[in-house]
Scaffold this active site. Sequence first.
Site, PDB file in Angstrom:
ATOM      1  N   HIS A 133     109.369   8.973 100.177  1.00 52.19           N
ATOM      2  CA  HIS A 133     110.593   8.891  99.818  1.00 52.19           C
ATOM      3  C   HIS A 133     111.771   9.358 101.178  1.00 52.19           C
ATOM      4  O   HIS A 133     112.458   8.778 101.115  1.00 52.19           O
ATOM      5  CB  HIS A 133     111.041  10.186  98.625  1.00 52.19           C
ATOM      6  CG  HIS A 133     110.247   9.995  97.473  1.00 52.19           C
ATOM      7  ND1 HIS A 133     109.299  10.820  97.059  1.00 52.19           N
ATOM      8  CD2 HIS A 133     110.433   9.302  96.544  1.00 52.19           C
ATOM      9  CE1 HIS A 133     108.813  10.830  96.038  1.00 52.19           C
ATOM     10  NE2 HIS A 133     109.627   9.567  95.575  1.00 52.19           N
TER      11      HIS A 133
ATOM     12  N   GLN B  70     110.688   4.142  81.251  1.00 54.64           N
ATOM     13  CA  GLN B  70     109.531   3.482  81.959  1.00 54.64           C
ATOM     14  C   GLN B  70     108.049   4.219  81.901  1.00 54.64           C
ATOM     15  O   GLN B  70     107.237   3.549  82.541  1.00 54.64           O
ATOM     16  CB  GLN B  70     109.930   3.231  83.530  1.00 54.64           C
ATOM     17  CG  GLN B  70     109.831   4.525  84.206  1.00 54.64           C
ATOM     18  CD  GLN B  70     110.490   4.371  85.810  1.00 54.64           C
ATOM     19  OE1 GLN B  70     111.627   4.249  85.967  1.00 54.64           O
ATOM     20  NE2 GLN B  70     109.375   4.332  86.691  1.00 54.64           N
TER      21      GLN B  70
ATOM     22  N   LYS C 282     105.381   0.537  98.502  1.00 54.52           N
ATOM     23  CA  LYS C 282     104.447   1.288  97.793  1.00 54.52           C
ATOM     24  C   LYS C 282     104.126   0.618  96.258  1.00 54.52           C
ATOM     25  O   LYS C 282     103.093   0.458  95.608  1.00 54.52           O
ATOM     26  CB  LYS C 282     104.576   2.733  97.439  1.00 54.52           C
ATOM     27  CG  LYS C 282     103.926   3.566  96.593  1.00 54.52           C
ATOM     28  CD  LYS C 282     102.349   3.734  96.940  1.00 54.52           C
ATOM     29  CE  LYS C 282     101.834   4.752  95.994  1.00 54.52           C
ATOM     30  NZ  LYS C 282     102.051   4.565  94.620  1.00 54.52           N
TER      31      LYS C 282
HETATM   32  P1  AMP Z   1     109.251   7.109  92.763  1.00 56.15           P
HETATM   33  O1  AMP Z   1     109.927   8.561  92.951  1.00 56.15           O
HETATM   34  O2  AMP Z   1     107.861   7.171  92.483  1.00 56.15           O
HETATM   35  O3  AMP Z   1     109.760   6.452  91.581  1.00 56.15           O
HETATM   36  O4  AMP Z   1     109.734   6.470  94.132  1.00 56.15           O
HETATM   37  C1  AMP Z   1     110.850   6.037  94.410  1.00 56.15           C
HETATM   38  C2  AMP Z   1     110.938   5.353  95.683  1.00 56.15           C
HETATM   39  O5  AMP Z   1     110.236   5.776  96.702  1.00 56.15           O
HETATM   40  C3  AMP Z   1     110.277   3.845  94.865  1.00 56.15           C
HETATM   41  O6  AMP Z   1     111.119   2.826  95.689  1.00 56.15           O
HETATM   42  C4  AMP Z   1     108.852   3.989  95.923  1.00 56.15           C
HETATM   43  O7  AMP Z   1     108.466   2.481  96.055  1.00 56.15           O
HETATM   44  C5  AMP Z   1     109.061   4.765  96.859  1.00 56.15           C
HETATM   45  N1  AMP Z   1     107.976   5.248  97.563  1.00 56.15           N
HETATM   46  C6  AMP Z   1     107.199   6.114  96.846  1.00 56.15           C
HETATM   47  N2  AMP Z   1     105.986   6.393  97.531  1.00 56.15           N
HETATM   48  C7  AMP Z   1     106.343   5.790  98.615  1.00 56.15           C
HETATM   49  C8  AMP Z   1     105.392   5.620  99.843  1.00 56.15           C
HETATM   50  N3  AMP Z   1     104.206   6.306 100.056  1.00 56.15           N
HETATM   51  N4  AMP Z   1     105.634   4.992 101.058  1.00 56.15           N
HETATM   52  C9  AMP Z   1     106.933   4.330 101.042  1.00 56.15           C
HETATM   53  N5  AMP Z   1     107.767   4.419  99.743  1.00 56.15           N
HETATM   54  C10 AMP Z   1     107.337   5.126  98.816  1.00 56.15           C
END
Ligand code: AMP
Length: 282
Positions: free
Chosen positions: A37, A61, A149
């Site tokens: 993040h 979701q 990711k």
């Molecule tokens: P989430 O909180 O899981 O919904 O993720 C929020 C954002 O962070 C999304 O755009 C994810 O793709 C991105 N994200 C989560 N994990 C990673 C990672 N390991 N590397 C890069 N971006 C990430």
Amino acid sequence: MEQAVSKEEVRQLVLEARRESKRIALVPTMGALHEGHLSLVRAAQQRADVVVVSIFVNPTQFGPGEDFEAYPRDLDRDLALLAAEGVDAAFTPTTEAMYASGAQVTVDPGPLGDVWEGASRPGHFRGVCTIVAKLLSLVGPDLAFFGEKDYQQLVIVRRMVADLDIPVKIVGCPIVRDADGLALSSRNAYLSPGERRAATVLYRALREAETLVCGGETDAGFVERAMRDTIEAEPLAALDYAALVDPRTLEPAAAAPGARAIIAARVGATRLIDNMAMPSMA
Ligand code: AMP
């Protein structure tokens, strides 16, 4: 760092920035923040004057029986991390504030929402598109940052803003991994020590695919079988899918070079996803 809790507050906050002709970036997250993040936050800071990070565990979701209730939440820690990064504003709405009772209209992701993750998690991308459209509508950013990711999510969000004429540039950011290759994810917190070790199998399978393609392998089916064999050799992992797809349409790739390798597997009770760009032919 400012914190907006209501829709009115976040609208007001960006209104002032826009009056001053500042470039606004949005980084949507579900919290339980990690370096993945924070890499999006830093990319956003490079390209915008004002960075807004939303933290919202979006119920629509999650499917029935998924981990909405158990999803890790630590708002105080998240806010401290964002403040330390110099983020301008956090938007942390409640579920009730985001979804008024009686809300009915949702955003249909189209056919891209039915394959791969969408096939395993029916309704997931409808929930994603609806919340992302709402956040884009509330914040009105010039740029919005998403991680590779969640590769299918990135493809669908790009499609959505193009098809619905939403005036925002979607910026995709590379996957951040632990030293042993496991892609960082808030869900990694669910893994036991043994499962955590086994979880590297996703990355190992992707690297094997990459090595095969680097070595001249062009047959997508052959590379897919190699990925599946690797996952199936790990006793703690249960394969959902391992495929090579066209990076834009997500349709099965005609050839391995230039394809996107995508994997989903359960390690213990935790569902993990990962992906990698396959090298193009020289
Ligand atoms: P989430 O909180 O899981 O919904 O993720 C929020 C954002 O962070 C999304 O755009 C994810 O793709 C991105 N994200 C989560 N994990 C990673 C990672 N390991 N590397 C890069 N971006 C990430």
